[in-house]
Design a protein around this motif. Structure first.
Motif, PDB file in Angstrom:
ATOM      1  N   ARG A 111      -8.652   0.850  -1.788  1.00  0.00           N
ATOM      2  CA  ARG A 111      -8.444  -0.594  -1.620  1.00  0.00           C
ATOM      3  C   ARG A 111      -7.049  -0.982  -2.093  1.00  0.00           C
ATOM      4  O   ARG A 111      -6.412  -1.853  -1.508  1.00  0.00           O
ATOM      5  CB  ARG A 111      -9.507  -1.387  -2.396  1.00  0.00           C
ATOM      6  N   GLN A 112      -6.582  -0.299  -3.134  1.00  0.00           N
ATOM      7  CA  GLN A 112      -5.223  -0.570  -3.614  1.00  0.00           C
ATOM      8  C   GLN A 112      -4.175  -0.223  -2.569  1.00  0.00           C
ATOM      9  O   GLN A 112      -3.090  -0.788  -2.558  1.00  0.00           O
ATOM     10  CB  GLN A 112      -4.952   0.222  -4.894  1.00  0.00           C
ATOM     11  N   GLN A 113      -4.550   0.728  -1.707  1.00  0.00           N
ATOM     12  CA  GLN A 113      -3.625   1.079  -0.610  1.00  0.00           C
ATOM     13  C   GLN A 113      -3.926   0.253   0.636  1.00  0.00           C
ATOM     14  O   GLN A 113      -3.586   0.651   1.743  1.00  0.00           O
ATOM     15  CB  GLN A 113      -3.769   2.565  -0.265  1.00  0.00           C
ATOM     16  N   ASN A 114      -4.598  -0.857   0.437  1.00  0.00           N
ATOM     17  CA  ASN A 114      -4.944  -1.770   1.524  1.00  0.00           C
ATOM     18  C   ASN A 114      -5.940  -1.193   2.525  1.00  0.00           C
ATOM     19  O   ASN A 114      -6.029  -1.650   3.642  1.00  0.00           O
ATOM     20  CB  ASN A 114      -3.684  -2.233   2.279  1.00  0.00           C
ATOM     21  N   ILE A 115      -6.685  -0.164   2.117  1.00  0.00           N
ATOM     22  CA  ILE A 115      -7.744   0.345   2.989  1.00  0.00           C
ATOM     23  C   ILE A 115      -9.051  -0.230   2.463  1.00  0.00           C
ATOM     24  O   ILE A 115      -9.671   0.320   1.560  1.00  0.00           O
ATOM     25  CB  ILE A 115      -7.771   1.888   2.995  1.00  0.00           C
TER      26      ILE A 115
HETATM   27  C1  LIG Z   1      -0.980  -4.399   0.945  1.00  0.00           C
HETATM   28  O1  LIG Z   1      -0.928  -5.628   1.664  1.00  0.00           O
HETATM   29  C2  LIG Z   1      -0.159  -6.625   1.016  1.00  0.00           C
HETATM   30  C3  LIG Z   1      -0.285  -7.915   1.793  1.00  0.00           C
HETATM   31  O2  LIG Z   1      -0.325  -7.679   3.182  1.00  0.00           O
HETATM   32  C4  LIG Z   1       1.299  -6.158   0.894  1.00  0.00           C
HETATM   33  O3  LIG Z   1       2.065  -7.128   0.221  1.00  0.00           O
HETATM   34  C5  LIG Z   1       1.330  -4.847   0.128  1.00  0.00           C
HETATM   35  O4  LIG Z   1       2.644  -4.330   0.098  1.00  0.00           O
HETATM   36  C6  LIG Z   1       0.408  -3.820   0.762  1.00  0.00           C
HETATM   37  N1  LIG Z   1       0.326  -2.651  -0.101  1.00  0.00           N
HETATM   38  C7  LIG Z   1       0.402  -1.403   0.353  1.00  0.00           C
HETATM   39  C8  LIG Z   1       0.275  -0.315  -0.677  1.00  0.00           C
HETATM   40  O5  LIG Z   1       0.567  -1.119   1.552  1.00  0.00           O
END
Ligand SMILES: *[C@@H]1O[C@H](CO)[C@@H](O)[C@H](O)[C@H]1NC(C)=O
Ligand SMILES: *[C@@H]1O[C@H](CO)[C@@H](O)[C@H](O)[C@H]1NC(C)=O
Ligand SMILES: *[C@@H]1O[C@H](CO)[C@@H](O)[C@H](O)[C@H]1NC(C)=O
Ligand SMILES: *[C@@H]1O[C@H](CO)[C@@H](O)[C@H](O)[C@H]1NC(C)=O
Length: 530
Positions: free
Chosen positions: A399-403
């Motif tokens: 989730r921290q990696q936006n997954i």
């Molecule tokens: C996750 O998404 C946020 C908002 O879209 C962004 O600011 C952040 O850099 C992203 N993080 C990663 C690790 O990709």
């Protein structure tokens, strides 16, 4: 072509270096393994002669059956409602849990003329196959059960209203949720209103599937490929909750147990392998790769063997999960025989859920490799697997990696899990050997009860049913299992198909007294065993 010996194929490879045998001396290899075992058992004797033996007439057995109704094959206990639900051929019953001779309700679910005709036109028997065998009975909420039947080889599902015990009468497609064939292996469990099944997806029964039905969505399912499922015989499925670990982002997991034909060992026939597979509850499938398919399906070999004798029990018949407060305290019992039934041995092995999770979260993958032109072989994958790990549930780190769901998993991970569903590392039993080995018995079912005895200690009591209608009661004591009682439960020498234990009764009796309810084709009975 190189072939492995039976011993190599069937035991924990870590402990052995087994020479490759040529095809010509293969037969001797197999024979040797069995002779060695039989000798061993007859010299030392298994610690398995029951202390007490009961006949049917010595027991206080309660029986239920109804004229004209047969195949009482699906049982569901509701502790809340004090009821035992029984799915039979074309009928569902509600019996009193305290006394199964008391029938509270009955509803019939028959097949209409048209589907019946279609079924007979396809060459099935009108009296045997083209009827509605109830195979799914699961609790949806306080008011409803979810019910599926084979429905003349066109499986259907419907809701059963518990208030007036009537079918809602709005049947849904049962394909992928219930088997077509009433005699084909099948398993199902409902988790939070979603039905997880292990069955066949087609009329011929040749396309195996592990599926999830989350109304009103379509099925999430396994890929149709022999690397995912290869002629499986489904045995059991259940959920293991993340519990307090949910705060760390862990997901609930659904485990499936089955025996299938091995792809990873070369053998002169079909070599069966017992498996444990798991999927994550939060799985939504992939976005492009593995669309509407599991992204979290992984499976591993269950080992139940006597390494010192090179003897392997390679068919799992039933599994009972003894759930602890936490999944890390959970263990499960499996009942096994050998594919070569004439050996006449059954075994009970126990497994630690922590060890299972270890294999799924850290184990090495296997991969298909082409050797000698067209010949394929499964070997350990020694490369660097993709990240996030293929087949892993979505966790805090992802989730921290936006997954935040499986829909966001990178294609690389998805493609990898699609091609590598099998792990090389096996799941080994506690103590590295069976807890119990019994001669001249084919066990078919088991339930386990954890009891506090008068001496204050906690014991696991195993009830195992045989293919001859006999029940064994055994106690696990200092790592060994002792069969204390043998009971002829069924009138005829028939396999015990179902065993259920009431946890409510477990609370009622503090002495090691218990109650088992059982069922077989055409007869149903309940017994109290002191
Ligand atoms: C996750 O998404 C946020 C908002 O879209 C962004 O600011 C952040 O850099 C992203 N993080 C990663 C690790 O990709
Ligand atoms: C149903 O029961 C009959 C005997 O009562 C048995 O012969 C048959 O195999 C059973 N069918 C299934 C699908 O269990
Ligand atoms: C299961 O394995 C874990 C970790 O090895 C251990 O802490 C636990 O005591 C084991 N449980 C049982 C019942 O053997
Ligand atoms: C166990 O089952 C097999 C067939 O599956 C049969 O050949 C064998 O005789 C049975 N053994 C016993 C002891 O009942």
């Amino acid at each position: 072509m190189n072939q492995y010996s039976l011993a190599d194929a069937m035991t924990d490879k870590g402990n052995f270096t087994v020479p490759k045998l040529s095809e010509s001396n293969m037969g001797f290899g197999v024979l040797g393994v069995f002779l060695g075992l039989l000798l061993e058992v007859s010299t030392h004797g298994p610690h398995s002669v029951p202390r007490t033996s009961w006949k049917r007439q010595d027991l206080d057995l309660l029986e239920f059956s109804e004229p004209g109704i047969s195949n009482y094959s699906t049982l569901l206990l509701s502790e809340d409602r004090d009821a035992l639900y029984v799915g039979a051929r074309e009928a569902i019953f509600e019996l009193s849990k305290r006394n199964v001779t008391v029938r509270n309700h009955k509803v019939q679910w028959k097949v209409a003329e048209n589907p019946m005709m279609m079924c007979t036109l396809k060459g099935k028997s009108k009296e045997r196959d083209c009827l509605n065998y109830i195979r799914v009975l699961q609790i949806v909420d306080d008011e409803r059960l979810y019910v599926c039947g084979t429905h003349a080889f066109q499986p259907q599902c419907d809701y059963l209203n518990l208030r007036d015990f009537s079918m809602e009468g709005r049947p849904e497609e049962g394909r992928g949720k219930c088997s077509y064939d009433p005699s084909q292996s099948f398993t199902a469990v409902m988790v939070d209103g979603e039905l997880y099944s292990g069955t066949a997806y087609n009329f011929l029964g040749s396309e195996p599937i592990i599926s999830r039905y989350s109304p009103p969505h379509s099925l999430l399912r396994t890929e149709y490929s022999t690397s995912w499922l290869n002629e499986p015989s489904f045995v059991f499925a259940d959920v293991i909750r993340a519990g307090k670990h949910r705060v760390d982002g862990e997901d609930d997991k659904i485990y499936y147990f089955f025996t299938e034909v091995s792809v990873e060992y070369e053998f002169f026939g079909k070599l069966l392998i017992p498996r444990v597979a798991r999927v994550c509850k939060g799985d939504l499938g992939g976005q492009r790769t593995l669309q509407k398919k599991w992204t979290s399906f992984l499976k591993a070999k269950l080992v139940c063997s006597m390494p010192e004798l090179n003897f392997v029990f390679n068919v799992v018949h039933d599994v009972f999960i003894l759930k602890g407060k936490d999944w890390r305290d959970t263990i499960f019992y499996g009942i096994f025989t050998s594919q070569w039934g004439n050996v006449g041995l059954s075994a009970v092995c126990t497994y630690n859920m922590t060890a299972v999770e270890e294999v799924f979260s850290k184990g090495k993958y296997m991969q298909k490799a082409t050797v000698e032109q067209s010949h394929t072989k499964w070997v350990r994958y020694n490369g660097i697997p993709p990240s996030p790990r293929a087949g892993a549930c979505i966790n805090s780190q992802m989730r921290q990696q936006n997954i935040s769901s499986s829909l966001h998993l990178p294609d690389k991970t998805l493609q990898f899990v699609r091609d590598h569903p099998l792990l090389e590392d096996p799941v080994l039993p506690i103590g590295n050997r069976p807890r119990l080995i019994t001669k001249d018995v084919n066990y078919t079912q088991l339930v386990v009860e954890r009891v506090r005895a008068l001496d204050g200690n906690i014991y696991d009591v195993i009830f195992s049913g045989t293919d001859k209608g006999v029940l064994h009661k055994s106690v696990v004591f200092e790592e060994d299992v002792h069969i204390v009682e043998e009971i002829q439960l069924l009138k005829n020498s028939e396999p015990i198909k179902n065993l259920l234990l009431s946890s409510k009764v477990r609370h009622l009796f503090s002495s090691p007294k218990t109650r088992a309810e059982m069922n077989l084709t055409g007869e149903f009975c309940e017994s109290q065993i002191g």
